[in-house]
Design an enzyme around this catalytic site. Structure first.
Site, PDB file in Angstrom:
ATOM      1  N   GLU A 141       0.792  -1.226   0.000  1.00 20.74           N
ATOM      2  CA  GLU A 141       0.000   0.000   0.000  1.00 20.74           C
ATOM      3  C   GLU A 141       0.825   1.278   0.000  1.00 20.74           C
ATOM      4  O   GLU A 141       0.424   2.261  -0.620  1.00 20.74           O
ATOM      5  CB  GLU A 141      -0.931   0.012   1.228  1.00 20.74           C
ATOM      6  CG  GLU A 141      -1.999  -1.065   1.230  1.00 20.74           C
ATOM      7  CD  GLU A 141      -3.107  -0.787   0.240  1.00 20.74           C
ATOM      8  OE1 GLU A 141      -3.066   0.272  -0.425  1.00 20.74           O
ATOM      9  OE2 GLU A 141      -4.013  -1.622   0.107  1.00 20.74           O
TER      10      GLU A 141
ATOM     11  N   SER B 252     -23.919 -22.635  57.051  1.00 21.54           N
ATOM     12  CA  SER B 252     -22.932 -22.770  58.139  1.00 21.54           C
ATOM     13  C   SER B 252     -21.614 -22.057  57.859  1.00 21.54           C
ATOM     14  O   SER B 252     -20.666 -22.203  58.633  1.00 21.54           O
ATOM     15  CB  SER B 252     -22.648 -24.254  58.389  1.00 21.54           C
ATOM     16  OG  SER B 252     -23.818 -24.919  58.813  1.00 21.54           O
TER      17      SER B 252
END
Length: 736
Positions: free
Chosen positions: A130, A390
């Site tokens: 490019e 618990s």
């Protein structure tokens, strides 16, 4: 008058008249030149034509320049703010993507840093294909434009645009449908502006974020994740060439629609790279043999509940960094999903992992499946308020150890007992008789826990847990009671994990953190004295593990809420704390859902999947009493509830006379240990009596019911005296 004089005056007048005529002719000539009229002088005419041409050109140039400047000015500023808008991304502690959110218009555009996010192979191909002189030009590459002009002239149509990456970025920022000379001029102007406003790296990063890849995909990261299923940090040659080729014609080369066109475009890039001597023929041949993907993959959604919370908490931030570890999150989410499916329909699972030292949340699995509606997958069960069963018992024992009236090896009775109308029972409806305190905790016996809570105080337990970061939720208009020891209170899994991390930290908790911040100003919170915290952790380390699991490796506790609605298991080693919740998000009961059977196996599997070697718990702090029951001081050998204490001969109740509760004691250590000794005086009680400071036994009270002790360091201290019957009195003093 003489004749000579007359002649002289006449000639002077003639000369003046001639000058005036010459001036008049010159003015007329100039007027004609500037008015472009004909001249009587042939040489002057040639010059005037040249002057007219030059003047016309200068005027035209000036007007064109003014028009061009006006046109450039009319373009307005660069739309950089819009170009910089990206999808909000959530990343883990190492910067790995957890989840991304599409932009308001549905586009996926992820921020890119070319230096850290992109494979160098891709960048090499991109520049070669490019913009070969990207780092050399100022936005325009004359050589590329010249090549494009020659191709246009010889072939009659646009072959290559000659656009630099800066010009392509300008087109992406202000897209135009038609390719024309005007559009090219527009790109050139904008490219120059970009080069003046941004650095080369910033231009490249913007291009890599905006490059189109078809559909709603923009940028190399979004394309790589959607098409290749991975970040573009490591790409093969075939993958890099494909990602270079797609933006040239993104819609006609979409991999999910036109894979053949995409493959041809990729091969064209490879051929060009061979011509440019960037890639060898053999490498290009091998890359061409790789098939292109034909399906689009979904964007990753790791830790969806944590991501949603972060997005709601942090506003307008493109990247939000969490403390989570994506690798750990990846292995725990399938664990929760698989176990929930095995446990039955409508069951969900929540898991949270906390780093003990820092308090950072390393993993959060809010549900079995985020997208499973039947399991209420989008409800974060790590933040849901549920009954803890618990799981609060260890904190009751911790306060009892801290107060010094019980030791892990003390004996305690597990038998029927009643507190007004409340009569606690064990889960299996049986009683174990007299057992060591540590076994009572390991077996999660209900009666001993409630008996100790009665001695410690429910309000004190609630206050201490809140002080350490546990946000307890009580029924409306109710105060803490004994039932909270068995789950009669609400709490979240994340708060429970923070509290349990306090055992591994020897008594302090660290507020949890999940969103990374530049400043960390969290301060440790007090949970228990170091000795008491270590004693609880050491007891929980001996809890019998699930079937086929190793013993004495993980300190953990399980819990089951009333009606089998919640199953819990929280465990820790020296490095991390993991909490697990199992149940139905709608709170419906699940018969047979027990913490030990449903949650504990997930806990141990979660520790195994962390991939870390289990870290031992800290060593016992200085002053810890390590002794069997036979070697314990008489008052610590056996615990008796207050109501059962028998005082022979009508002895008065044990009471500490000095120091007074809440008093401030000044200690002068300059004169040595003897001068600094602090007296402890008691009244009542049955000899022998033991003095304990912060849970550490310091000796026995003498016959005069007093003893000199070495006071602890500056700060608050809890002083307890226990007599032969188990009766105790405690005061809190401040040493300074």
């Amino acid at each position: 008058m003489r004749d000579g004089d007359h002649i002289s005056r006449h000639s002077g007048a003639a000369r003046r008249a001639e000058r005036w005529r010459a001036i008049a002719r010159l003015r007329i000539s100039r007027f004609r030149v500037w008015s472009f009229g004909p001249s009587r002088n042939d040489g002057s005419g040639v010059r005037s034509k040249s002057h007219r041409a030059l003047s016309a050109l200068a005027l035209a140039f000036i007007l064109a320049l003014i028009g061009f400047v006006g046109w450039v000015y009319s373009l307005g500023p660069l739309p950089l703010d819009e170009a910089r808008r990206v999808s909000t991304t959530i990343v883990d502690r190492n910067g790995k993507l957890l989840r991304a959110y599409a932009m308001a218009d549905g586009r996926w555009r992820l921020p890119v840093d070319a230096k850290t996010n992109v494979d160098p192979t891709y960048l090499k191909l991109l520049f070669a294909y490019e913009d070969q002189r990207f780092y050399a030009h100022d936005g325009i590459d004359p050589l590329a434009l010249g090549r494009a002009a020659v191709q246009l002239g010889t072939r009659g149509h646009i072959v290559s645009g000659g656009s630099t990456i800066s010009m392509q970025l300008a087109r992406l920022m202000e897209p135009r449908r038609q390719r024309s000379l005007y559009a090219k001029l527009h790109q050139i102007v904008r490219a120059i502006e970009l080069e003046r406003s941004l650095s080369k790296d910033e231009i490249l990063n913007l291009y890599l974020a905006l490059a189109p890849y078809g559909g709603n995909l923009e940028g190399i990261r979004a394309a790589s994740i959607a098409y290749l299923g991975k970040e573009p940090k490591r790409l093969s040659l075939a993958e890099a060439a494909l990602l270079v080729a797609l933006p040239q014609s993104p819609e006609t080369r979409r991999l999910d629609r036109y894979p053949d066109a995409a493959r041809i475009a990729r091969d064209r890039v490879l051929d060009r790279m061979v011509e440019e001597h960037v890639v060898s023929i053999e490498d290009a041949k091998q890359a061409k043999a790789v098939p292109v993907p034909t399906l689009r993959k979904p964007m990753p959604i790791l830790a969806p509940h944590a991501s949603d919370n972060a997005l709601a908490t942090v506003k307008d931030a493109p990247v939000i960094k969490l403390t989570l570890d994506s690798n750990l999150q990846k292995v725990l989410e399938p664990l929760a999903r698989d176990r929930a499916i095995a446990l039955g329909p409508n069951i969900s699972v929540g898991i949270i992992v906390v780093d003990v030292e820092s308090g950072d949340v390393l993993a959060r699995v809010g549900s079995a499946d985020y997208f499973d509606v039947s399991r209420a997958g989008q409800v974060d069960m790590t933040r849901a308020i549920r009954s803890p069963g618990s799981t609060l018992k260890p904190f009751i024992y911790g306060l009892a150890f801290e107060d010094g009236f019980v030791h892990p090896d003390s004996l305690i009775d597990d038998r029927p007992v009643r507190f007004g109308s409340y009569a606690p029972e064990n889960f299996d409806m049986t009683f174990q008789g007299t057992v060591p305190v540590k076994k009572a905790l390991q077996m999660s016996l209900n009666v001993p826990a409630i008996v100790l809570l009665d001695r410690v105080g429910s309000s004190r337990l609630a206050s201490r847990l809140r002080q350490a970061g546990g946000n307890l939720v009580l029924p409306k208009d109710e105060s803490p009671g004994l039932a909270m020891g068995l789950g009669g209170v609400g709490i979240t899994l994340q708060d429970l994990a923070q509290l349990y991390a306090g055992f591994a930290r020897l008594g302090t908790t660290k507020p949890l953190r999940e969103i990374m911040a530049t400043k960390d100003d969290r301060e440790p919170l007090r949970l228990l004295d170091p000795v008491a915290a270590w004693q609880v952790g050491n007891v929980l380390l001996g809890t019998p593990p699930p079937e086929n699991a190793a013993h004495n490796r993980i300190a953990f506790k399980t819990g089951t809420s009333y009606g089998y609605r919640d199953a819990w298991s929280v465990g820790f080693d020296g490095r991390m704390t993991i909490g697990v919740w199992v149940g139905r998000p709608d709170g419906a009961p699940v018969p047979g859902l027990i913490g030990r059977l449903a949650a504990a196996p997930i806990l141990f599997d979660a520790f195994a999947r962390t991939g870390k070697t289990l870290t031992p718990l800290p060593k016992p702090p200085k002053g810890t009493l390590l002794a069997s029951n036979a070697k314990l001081p008489l008052p610590l050998k056996r615990f008796r509830p207050v109501g059962e204490l028998v005082r022979p001969g009508g002895e008065q109740a044990l009471h500490i006379q000095f120091p007074l509760n809440g008093s401030r004691i000044d200690v002068d250590r300059s004169g040595g240990a003897e001068a600094a000794a602090m007296p402890v005086k008691v009244a009542g009680g049955v000899l022998p009596m033991t003095v304990m400071v912060n849970g550490t036994a310091l000796g026995e009270i003498d016959g005069r019911r007093q003893r000199l002790i070495d006071p602890p360091g500056p700060g608050f201290a809890r002083l307890t005296v226990i007599d032969a019957t188990g009766a105790a009195d405690t005061v809190v003093i401040r040493i300074q």
